[in-house]
Scaffold this motif. Structure first.
Motif, PDB file in Angstrom:
ATOM      1  N   LEU A  84       0.829  -1.208   0.000  1.00 12.37           N
ATOM      2  CA  LEU A  84       0.000   0.000   0.000  1.00 12.37           C
ATOM      3  C   LEU A  84       0.865   1.261   0.000  1.00 12.37           C
ATOM      4  N   LYS A  85       1.959   1.232   0.762  1.00  8.74           N
ATOM      5  CA  LYS A  85       2.855   2.392   0.772  1.00  8.74           C
ATOM      6  C   LYS A  85       3.564   2.555  -0.576  1.00  8.74           C
ATOM      7  N   ALA A  86       3.915   1.427  -1.200  1.00  5.75           N
ATOM      8  CA  ALA A  86       4.536   1.494  -2.526  1.00  5.75           C
ATOM      9  C   ALA A  86       3.560   2.084  -3.541  1.00  5.75           C
ATOM     10  N   ALA A  87       2.290   1.713  -3.414  1.00  2.09           N
ATOM     11  CA  ALA A  87       1.274   2.257  -4.317  1.00  2.09           C
ATOM     12  C   ALA A  87       1.143   3.763  -4.123  1.00  2.09           C
ATOM     13  N   GLU A  88       1.205   4.224  -2.882  1.00  2.26           N
ATOM     14  CA  GLU A  88       1.138   5.661  -2.619  1.00  2.26           C
ATOM     15  C   GLU A  88       2.294   6.387  -3.295  1.00  2.26           C
ATOM     16  N   GLU A  89       3.493   5.807  -3.227  1.00  2.00           N
ATOM     17  CA  GLU A  89       4.656   6.405  -3.889  1.00  2.00           C
ATOM     18  C   GLU A  89       4.461   6.432  -5.405  1.00  2.00           C
ATOM     19  N   GLY A  90       3.914   5.329  -5.928  1.00  2.00           N
ATOM     20  CA  GLY A  90       3.684   5.261  -7.360  1.00  2.00           C
ATOM     21  C   GLY A  90       2.694   6.307  -7.846  1.00  2.00           C
ATOM     22  N   VAL A  91       1.649   6.538  -7.071  1.00  2.00           N
ATOM     23  CA  VAL A  91       0.641   7.544  -7.444  1.00  2.00           C
ATOM     24  C   VAL A  91       1.254   8.938  -7.414  1.00  2.00           C
ATOM     25  N   ARG A  92       2.119   9.199  -6.449  1.00  2.00           N
ATOM     26  CA  ARG A  92       2.803  10.500  -6.419  1.00  2.00           C
ATOM     27  C   ARG A  92       3.606  10.712  -7.698  1.00  2.00           C
ATOM     28  N   GLU A  93       4.250   9.655  -8.180  1.00  2.00           N
ATOM     29  CA  GLU A  93       5.030   9.753  -9.414  1.00  2.00           C
ATOM     30  C   GLU A  93       4.119  10.006 -10.621  1.00  2.00           C
ATOM     31  N   ILE A  94       2.965   9.353 -10.651  1.00  2.00           N
ATOM     32  CA  ILE A  94       2.012   9.577 -11.747  1.00  2.00           C
ATOM     33  C   ILE A  94       1.625  11.051 -11.813  1.00  2.00           C
ATOM     34  N   ASN A  95       1.355  11.635 -10.656  1.00  2.00           N
ATOM     35  CA  ASN A  95       0.941  13.042 -10.636  1.00  2.00           C
ATOM     36  C   ASN A  95       2.084  13.995 -10.976  1.00  2.00           C
ATOM     37  N   LEU A  96       3.325  13.578 -10.696  1.00  2.00           N
ATOM     38  CA  LEU A  96       4.477  14.397 -11.083  1.00  2.00           C
ATOM     39  C   LEU A  96       4.630  14.451 -12.601  1.00  2.00           C
ATOM     40  N   VAL A  97       4.259  13.361 -13.257  1.00  2.00           N
ATOM     41  CA  VAL A  97       4.363  13.312 -14.723  1.00  2.00           C
ATOM     42  C   VAL A  97       3.441  14.340 -15.363  1.00  2.00           C
ATOM     43  N   GLY A  98       2.315  14.619 -14.710  1.00  2.00           N
ATOM     44  CA  GLY A  98       1.437  15.670 -15.189  1.00  2.00           C
ATOM     45  C   GLY A  98       0.332  15.215 -16.114  1.00  2.00           C
ATOM     46  N   PHE A  99      -0.382  14.160 -15.737  1.00  2.00           N
ATOM     47  CA  PHE A  99      -1.561  13.769 -16.508  1.00  2.00           C
ATOM     48  C   PHE A  99      -2.623  14.864 -16.390  1.00  2.00           C
ATOM     49  N   PRO A 100      -3.496  14.990 -17.393  1.00  2.00           N
ATOM     50  CA  PRO A 100      -4.520  16.039 -17.352  1.00  2.00           C
ATOM     51  C   PRO A 100      -5.427  15.954 -16.136  1.00  2.00           C
ATOM     52  N   SER A 101      -5.615  14.750 -15.614  1.00  2.00           N
ATOM     53  CA  SER A 101      -6.528  14.544 -14.500  1.00  2.00           C
ATOM     54  C   SER A 101      -5.771  13.957 -13.316  1.00  2.00           C
ATOM     55  N   LYS A 102      -5.859  14.611 -12.146  1.00  2.00           N
ATOM     56  CA  LYS A 102      -5.132  14.166 -10.965  1.00  2.00           C
ATOM     57  C   LYS A 102      -5.599  12.792 -10.512  1.00  2.00           C
ATOM     58  N   VAL A 103      -4.656  11.967 -10.051  1.00  2.00           N
ATOM     59  CA  VAL A 103      -4.957  10.628  -9.551  1.00  2.00           C
ATOM     60  C   VAL A 103      -4.860  10.635  -8.032  1.00  2.00           C
ATOM     61  N   THR A 104      -5.871  10.070  -7.372  1.00  2.00           N
ATOM     62  CA  THR A 104      -5.920  10.016  -5.912  1.00  2.00           C
ATOM     63  C   THR A 104      -6.033   8.575  -5.459  1.00  2.00           C
ATOM     64  N   LEU A 105      -5.250   8.195  -4.442  1.00  2.00           N
ATOM     65  CA  LEU A 105      -5.311   6.842  -3.880  1.00  2.00           C
ATOM     66  C   LEU A 105      -6.251   6.816  -2.685  1.00  2.00           C
ATOM     67  N   TYR A 106      -7.167   5.861  -2.688  1.00  2.00           N
ATOM     68  CA  TYR A 106      -8.108   5.675  -1.582  1.00  2.00           C
ATOM     69  C   TYR A 106      -7.895   4.284  -0.991  1.00  2.00           C
ATOM     70  N   ARG A 107      -7.607   4.238   0.297  1.00  2.00           N
ATOM     71  CA  ARG A 107      -7.582   2.935   0.968  1.00  2.00           C
ATOM     72  C   ARG A 107      -9.027   2.504   1.213  1.00  2.00           C
ATOM     73  N   LEU A 108      -9.335   1.259   0.907  1.00  2.00           N
ATOM     74  CA  LEU A 108     -10.717   0.801   0.947  1.00  2.00           C
ATOM     75  C   LEU A 108     -11.146   0.283   2.308  1.00  2.00           C
ATOM     76  N   GLY A 109     -10.199   0.186   3.243  1.00  2.00           N
ATOM     77  CA  GLY A 109     -10.512  -0.380   4.557  1.00  2.00           C
ATOM     78  C   GLY A 109     -11.622   0.346   5.292  1.00  2.00           C
ATOM     79  N   GLY A 110     -11.712   1.656   5.141  1.00  2.00           N
ATOM     80  CA  GLY A 110     -12.720   2.416   5.874  1.00  2.00           C
ATOM     81  C   GLY A 110     -13.975   2.709   5.084  1.00  2.00           C
ATOM     82  N   THR A 111     -14.128   2.083   3.918  1.00  2.00           N
ATOM     83  CA  THR A 111     -15.281   2.365   3.064  1.00  2.00           C
ATOM     84  C   THR A 111     -16.397   1.357   3.299  1.00  2.00           C
ATOM     85  N   THR A 112     -17.600   1.698   2.884  1.00  2.00           N
ATOM     86  CA  THR A 112     -18.741   0.818   3.092  1.00  2.00           C
ATOM     87  C   THR A 112     -18.912  -0.122   1.895  1.00  2.00           C
TER      88      THR A 112
END
Length: 353
Positions: free
Chosen positions: A54-82
Motif C-alpha cells: 500500500l505504501k509502494a502504491a502511494e509512492e507510485g501515485v505520487r510519481e504519476i501526478n508528477l508526470v502531469g496527466f490532465p486529470s489528478k490521480v488520488t489513492l483511496y484505501r478501501l478499509g474504511g469504506t462501506t
C-alpha cells in the motif's frame, strides 16, 4: 476529487457516449497486471507485506501526478469504506467485484475524470485500468502505457526475460495485458447469431463475458469481448487484433439491425416504443426489467425510431439505477420495493429531461 463525489455521481469518462461507434461500443478498456519483485503474490502476503504494498502504491501515485496527466490521480484505501460505496465503484467499472471484497487490505487509485483506475492488491499487486468511451483502444493503450512507465520510475516489477511480466494467473503472464470492448449487441441476440459469433471469437483466442466481467451475465444485451492470453504476443498486436475483430462485430451487428428493421419493421417499432413507454411511465420497476427495456430503447435510438436520447444519458442511467447507487443517493438502505419505486422515478425524470 473527494470520495463522496466519486460515489455519488453517475458520470465517468467512459459514460460520455462519444468516440467512434457509440451506438454499439459503450467503452474500451486496457488493463495491465503488474506485481512487485520483492513481495509474494497477494494470496500469500502477510500483513506486513500488505502495508508495504500500500505504501509502494502511494509512492507510485505520487510519481504519476508528477508526470502531469490532465486529470489528478488520488489513492483511496478501501478499509474504511462501506460495501455500498464499493459496489457503486463496481457498477461504474472502476473496480472489480473481487476488489470490493475483503477491503481492509486493498486500495484503489482513481483519476478525477475516472478514466484511470489502479486496483491495489486484487488478484495481482496492481491492476492498471484505462477506460475510454466508444472504440478507442489505441488511446486507452497510450494512457495505460504512460501510467505504467510512471509507476515503474518508483516501483520494480516482477519480470522474467523469457516469460515477461509475472502474474498470479498464468493466462496473464507475458504482457500482463487484457484489452476489452463493452458492446451492445441486441440484434445479434434477437436474430440468434450471437451464439455462433461468440463460438467463432473463442476460436480466435477471445473470450466473451457479461456486463461486469468474469462470472457475470450479459444484462441488457451488453457483452465484454477481450483477449484470453497475453503470452507470446506484443501489446500492439493484441490491441490491433481486438480492434479489427471489434470492427467486424460492429459491422455484423449493424447488418443484423438493418435486417431486423427491414423484415420486421412494425414489430421492432412496437417493441422499442413499448419499452420507451414503459420506462417513461412506470411507477415501480426492477433493475432486471429496466436493463432489458433500456436495451430496447438504446436500439430504438440507434435506428432513429425513438427521440434522440443521448447515449450519455442511457449510459449513466445504467449506473444510477443500480441498487447501490440508489441507496447511496438516498443516504440509507432501501427495501426492494423502495428501490424499485426510486428507480422508476429516476428513469422517468431522465427520459423527460
Amino acid at each position: 476529487m473527494g470520495w463522496s463525489e466519486l460515489v455519488t455521481r453517475a458520470s465517468s469518462r467512459w459514460t460520455e457516449g462519444t468516440g467512434p461507434h457509440p451506438e454499439v461500443v459503450l467503452s474500451s478498456r486496457i488493463r495491465l497486471a503488474r506485481n512487485l519483485y520483492d513481495l509474494p503474490f497477494p494470496q500469500r502476503m502477510s500483513d506486513a507485506d500488505t502495508e508495504k504494498l500500500l505504501k509502494a502504491a502511494e509512492e507510485g501515485v505520487r510519481e504519476i501526478n508528477l508526470v502531469g496527466f490532465p486529470s489528478k490521480v488520488t489513492l483511496y484505501r478501501l478499509g474504511g469504506t462501506t460495501p455500498l460505496d464499493r459496489q457503486v465503484l463496481v457498477d461504474k467499472h472502476l473496480i472489480s467485484p473481487q476488489q470490493a471484497k475483503d477491503a481492509a487490505t486493498k486500495a484503489v487509485a482513481i483519476s478525477d475524470d475516472e478514466s484511470i483506475s489502479i486496483m491495489v492488491n486484487e488478484e495481482d499487486h496492481l491492476r492498471i485500468q484505462v477506460l475510454t468511451p466508444g472504440l478507442q483502444l489505441q488511446e486507452a493503450w497510450r494512457t495505460a502505457s504512460q501510467v505504467d512507465d510512471a509507476l515503474e520510475q518508483r516501483l520494480q516489477y516482477a519480470f522474467d526475460e523469457q516469460l515477461g511480466y509475472l502474474t498470479a494467473c498464468p493466462t496473464n503472464v507475458g504482457t500482463g495485458l487484457r484489452a476489452s470492448v463493452m458492446m451492445h449487441l441486441p440484434a445479434l441476440v434477437l436474430t440468434q447469431q450471437a451464439g455462433r459469433l461468440f463460438h467463432n471469437l473463442s476460436q480466435l483466442g477471445l473470450v466473451v463475458r457479461g456486463l461486469y466481467g468474469e462470472g457475470t451475465e450479459a444484462a441488457g444485451h451488453i457483452f465484454q469481448i477481450s483477449n484470453q492470453t497475453s503470452l507470446g504476443k506484443a501489446e500492439e498486436e493484441i490491441i490491433s487484433n481486438l480492434e479489427a475483430i471489434a470492427r467486424t462485430v460492429i459491422d455484423t451487428e449493424a447488418q443484423a439491425r438493418q435486417h431486423l428493421y427491414r423484415e420486421m419493421r412494425l414489430q421492432i417499432e412496437d417493441r422499442v416504443s413499448r419499452a420507451y413507454g414503459l420506462l417513461s411511465n412506470a411507477r415501480v420497476i426492477t433493475s432486471e426489467e429496466a436493463m432489458r427495456l433500456l436495451s430496447d430503447v438504446r436500439l430504438g435510438v440507434a435506428l432513429g425510431v425513438l427521440p434522440a436520447i443521448s447515449y450519455r444519458t442511457l449510459n449513466e442511467l445504467m449506473i444510477a439505477m443500480q441498487p447501490a447507487f440508489l441507496q447511496r443517493a438516498e443516504g440509507r438502505e432501501l427495501n426492494p420495493l423502495e428501490r424499485d419505486v426510486k428507480r422508476a422515478a429516476l428513469i422517468r425524470s431522465q427520459l423527460a429531461a
